[in-house]
Motif scaffolding. Structure first.
Motif, PDB file in Angstrom:
ATOM      1  N   CYS A 125       0.838  -1.206   0.000  1.00  0.00           N
ATOM      2  CA  CYS A 125       0.000   0.000   0.000  1.00  0.00           C
ATOM      3  C   CYS A 125       0.872   1.253   0.000  1.00  0.00           C
ATOM      4  O   CYS A 125       1.919   1.280   0.654  1.00  0.00           O
ATOM      5  CB  CYS A 125      -0.927   0.008   1.219  1.00  0.00           C
ATOM      6  SG  CYS A 125      -2.229  -1.231   1.131  1.00  0.00           S
ATOM      7  N   PRO A 126       0.438   2.289  -0.724  1.00  0.00           N
ATOM      8  CA  PRO A 126       1.237   3.512  -0.786  1.00  0.00           C
ATOM      9  C   PRO A 126       1.289   4.221   0.564  1.00  0.00           C
ATOM     10  O   PRO A 126       0.345   4.176   1.349  1.00  0.00           O
ATOM     11  CB  PRO A 126       0.504   4.368  -1.824  1.00  0.00           C
ATOM     12  CG  PRO A 126      -0.882   3.842  -1.860  1.00  0.00           C
ATOM     13  CD  PRO A 126      -0.791   2.384  -1.508  1.00  0.00           C
ATOM     14  N   THR A 127       2.419   4.856   0.832  1.00  0.00           N
ATOM     15  CA  THR A 127       2.634   5.639   2.040  1.00  0.00           C
ATOM     16  C   THR A 127       2.874   7.083   1.613  1.00  0.00           C
ATOM     17  O   THR A 127       3.581   7.324   0.634  1.00  0.00           O
ATOM     18  CB  THR A 127       3.872   5.116   2.799  1.00  0.00           C
ATOM     19  OG1 THR A 127       3.689   3.726   3.064  1.00  0.00           O
ATOM     20  CG2 THR A 127       4.073   5.825   4.109  1.00  0.00           C
ATOM     21  N   PHE A 128       2.292   8.015   2.340  1.00  0.00           N
ATOM     22  CA  PHE A 128       2.420   9.429   1.989  1.00  0.00           C
ATOM     23  C   PHE A 128       3.123  10.195   3.099  1.00  0.00           C
ATOM     24  O   PHE A 128       3.018   9.852   4.273  1.00  0.00           O
ATOM     25  CB  PHE A 128       1.036  10.031   1.734  1.00  0.00           C
ATOM     26  CG  PHE A 128       0.358   9.433   0.537  1.00  0.00           C
ATOM     27  CD1 PHE A 128       0.528   9.980  -0.720  1.00  0.00           C
ATOM     28  CD2 PHE A 128      -0.425   8.291   0.659  1.00  0.00           C
ATOM     29  CE1 PHE A 128      -0.068   9.410  -1.827  1.00  0.00           C
ATOM     30  CE2 PHE A 128      -1.031   7.716  -0.438  1.00  0.00           C
ATOM     31  CZ  PHE A 128      -0.855   8.277  -1.690  1.00  0.00           C
ATOM     32  N   LYS A 129       3.858  11.242   2.692  1.00  0.00           N
ATOM     33  CA  LYS A 129       4.559  12.113   3.630  1.00  0.00           C
ATOM     34  C   LYS A 129       3.979  13.514   3.445  1.00  0.00           C
ATOM     35  O   LYS A 129       3.939  14.032   2.319  1.00  0.00           O
ATOM     36  CB  LYS A 129       6.051  12.115   3.315  1.00  0.00           C
ATOM     37  CG  LYS A 129       6.910  12.794   4.361  1.00  0.00           C
ATOM     38  CD  LYS A 129       8.367  12.827   3.944  1.00  0.00           C
ATOM     39  CE  LYS A 129       9.018  11.481   4.110  1.00  0.00           C
ATOM     40  NZ  LYS A 129      10.467  11.500   3.850  1.00  0.00           N
ATOM     41  N   CYS A 130       3.495  14.101   4.555  1.00  0.00           N
ATOM     42  CA  CYS A 130       2.883  15.429   4.501  1.00  0.00           C
ATOM     43  C   CYS A 130       3.707  16.429   5.299  1.00  0.00           C
ATOM     44  O   CYS A 130       4.448  16.056   6.207  1.00  0.00           O
ATOM     45  CB  CYS A 130       1.468  15.391   5.080  1.00  0.00           C
ATOM     46  SG  CYS A 130       0.337  14.350   4.157  1.00  0.00           S
ATOM     47  N   GLU A 131       3.531  17.680   4.954  1.00  0.00           N
ATOM     48  CA  GLU A 131       4.169  18.747   5.721  1.00  0.00           C
ATOM     49  C   GLU A 131       3.576  18.726   7.131  1.00  0.00           C
ATOM     50  O   GLU A 131       2.447  18.270   7.333  1.00  0.00           O
ATOM     51  CB  GLU A 131       3.919  20.098   5.045  1.00  0.00           C
ATOM     52  CG  GLU A 131       4.635  20.234   3.717  1.00  0.00           C
ATOM     53  CD  GLU A 131       4.337  21.566   3.021  1.00  0.00           C
ATOM     54  OE1 GLU A 131       3.747  22.481   3.643  1.00  0.00           O
ATOM     55  OE2 GLU A 131       4.702  21.680   1.838  1.00  0.00           O
ATOM     56  N   PRO A 132       4.319  19.244   8.126  1.00  0.00           N
ATOM     57  CA  PRO A 132       3.809  19.241   9.507  1.00  0.00           C
ATOM     58  C   PRO A 132       2.428  19.897   9.618  1.00  0.00           C
ATOM     59  O   PRO A 132       2.177  20.941   9.021  1.00  0.00           O
ATOM     60  CB  PRO A 132       4.860  20.053  10.265  1.00  0.00           C
ATOM     61  CG  PRO A 132       6.107  19.936   9.458  1.00  0.00           C
ATOM     62  CD  PRO A 132       5.657  19.838   8.030  1.00  0.00           C
ATOM     63  N   GLY A 133       1.540  19.242  10.371  1.00  0.00           N
ATOM     64  CA  GLY A 133       0.192  19.772  10.609  1.00  0.00           C
ATOM     65  C   GLY A 133      -0.813  19.494   9.505  1.00  0.00           C
ATOM     66  O   GLY A 133      -1.987  19.820   9.632  1.00  0.00           O
ATOM     67  N   VAL A 134      -0.391  18.866   8.424  1.00  0.00           N
ATOM     68  CA  VAL A 134      -1.290  18.593   7.297  1.00  0.00           C
ATOM     69  C   VAL A 134      -1.748  17.141   7.361  1.00  0.00           C
ATOM     70  O   VAL A 134      -0.943  16.236   7.577  1.00  0.00           O
ATOM     71  CB  VAL A 134      -0.587  18.869   5.945  1.00  0.00           C
ATOM     72  CG1 VAL A 134      -1.488  18.510   4.783  1.00  0.00           C
ATOM     73  CG2 VAL A 134      -0.133  20.315   5.866  1.00  0.00           C
ATOM     74  N   LYS A 135      -3.052  16.914   7.192  1.00  0.00           N
ATOM     75  CA  LYS A 135      -3.604  15.556   7.170  1.00  0.00           C
ATOM     76  C   LYS A 135      -4.187  15.281   5.797  1.00  0.00           C
ATOM     77  O   LYS A 135      -4.792  16.169   5.186  1.00  0.00           O
ATOM     78  CB  LYS A 135      -4.709  15.409   8.223  1.00  0.00           C
ATOM     79  CG  LYS A 135      -4.188  15.252   9.639  1.00  0.00           C
ATOM     80  CD  LYS A 135      -5.290  14.866  10.575  1.00  0.00           C
ATOM     81  CE  LYS A 135      -5.124  13.400  10.894  1.00  0.00           C
ATOM     82  NZ  LYS A 135      -6.091  12.906  11.864  1.00  0.00           N
ATOM     83  N   LEU A 136      -4.006  14.075   5.362  1.00  0.00           N
ATOM     84  CA  LEU A 136      -4.597  13.675   4.083  1.00  0.00           C
ATOM     85  C   LEU A 136      -6.106  13.555   4.211  1.00  0.00           C
ATOM     86  O   LEU A 136      -6.610  13.133   5.250  1.00  0.00           O
ATOM     87  CB  LEU A 136      -4.035  12.328   3.629  1.00  0.00           C
ATOM     88  CG  LEU A 136      -2.624  12.341   3.081  1.00  0.00           C
ATOM     89  CD1 LEU A 136      -2.159  10.918   2.829  1.00  0.00           C
ATOM     90  CD2 LEU A 136      -2.554  13.137   1.792  1.00  0.00           C
TER      91      LEU A 136
END
Length: 148
Positions: A125-136
């Protein structure tokens, strides 16, 4: 006789080390599997007329007995052939996969270091990296009303 005992002791030692390594691998898998969301849904199974009572696994081009599971390679998921509880003559396919992709977000990117498309399910399954404080955010999945 002493040589046989020594051999048995060495074999036991290697087996113990192997089992301990396998236990560590399983524990690591369990830790990661807690992070992965698995989406499940029941759909009508494909059934070939020449093989009634068996599900057709199109990704394998094979028939599968009720209760058996197959992976969905080249897709990231697995399916299980299931008897319908309300109608045992009907077969269902329990599909387990990564679910829908998140909505587009410029502040989140696919984590190419952690995503392994060729790993077994659910680790593909794909894994995502977000900027701090951001939710997908994910699209809302609507269940279809059951037909009676």
């Amino acid at each position: 006789m002493k040589a046989q005992i020594a051999f048995v002791c060495i074999a036991f030692l290697f087996a113990s080390v192997f089992v301990n390594c396998e236990d560590d691998k399983d524990n690591k898998k369990d830790d990661k599997s807690e992070e992965i969301k698995v989406y499940k849904r029941l759909i009508p199974a494909d059934v070939l007329r020449d093989f009634p009572g068996m599900c057709f696994a199109s990704t394998r081009c094979a028939t599968v007995e009720p209760g058996k599971t197959w992976d969905l390679t080249p897709f990231c998921g697995r399916s299980t052939c299931v008897l319908d509880e309300s109608n045992p003559a009907k077969l269902l396919e329990l599909v387990e996969d990564c679910g829908p992709l998140p909505l587009a977000n410029d502040k989140c990117k696919l984590d190419t270091e952690k995503t392994n498309k060729t790993a077994p399910f659910p680790y593909c399954c794909p894994t995502f990296k977000c900027e701090p404080g951001v939710k997908l955010e994910y699209p809302e999945i609507k269940e279809e009303p059951k037909k009676e």
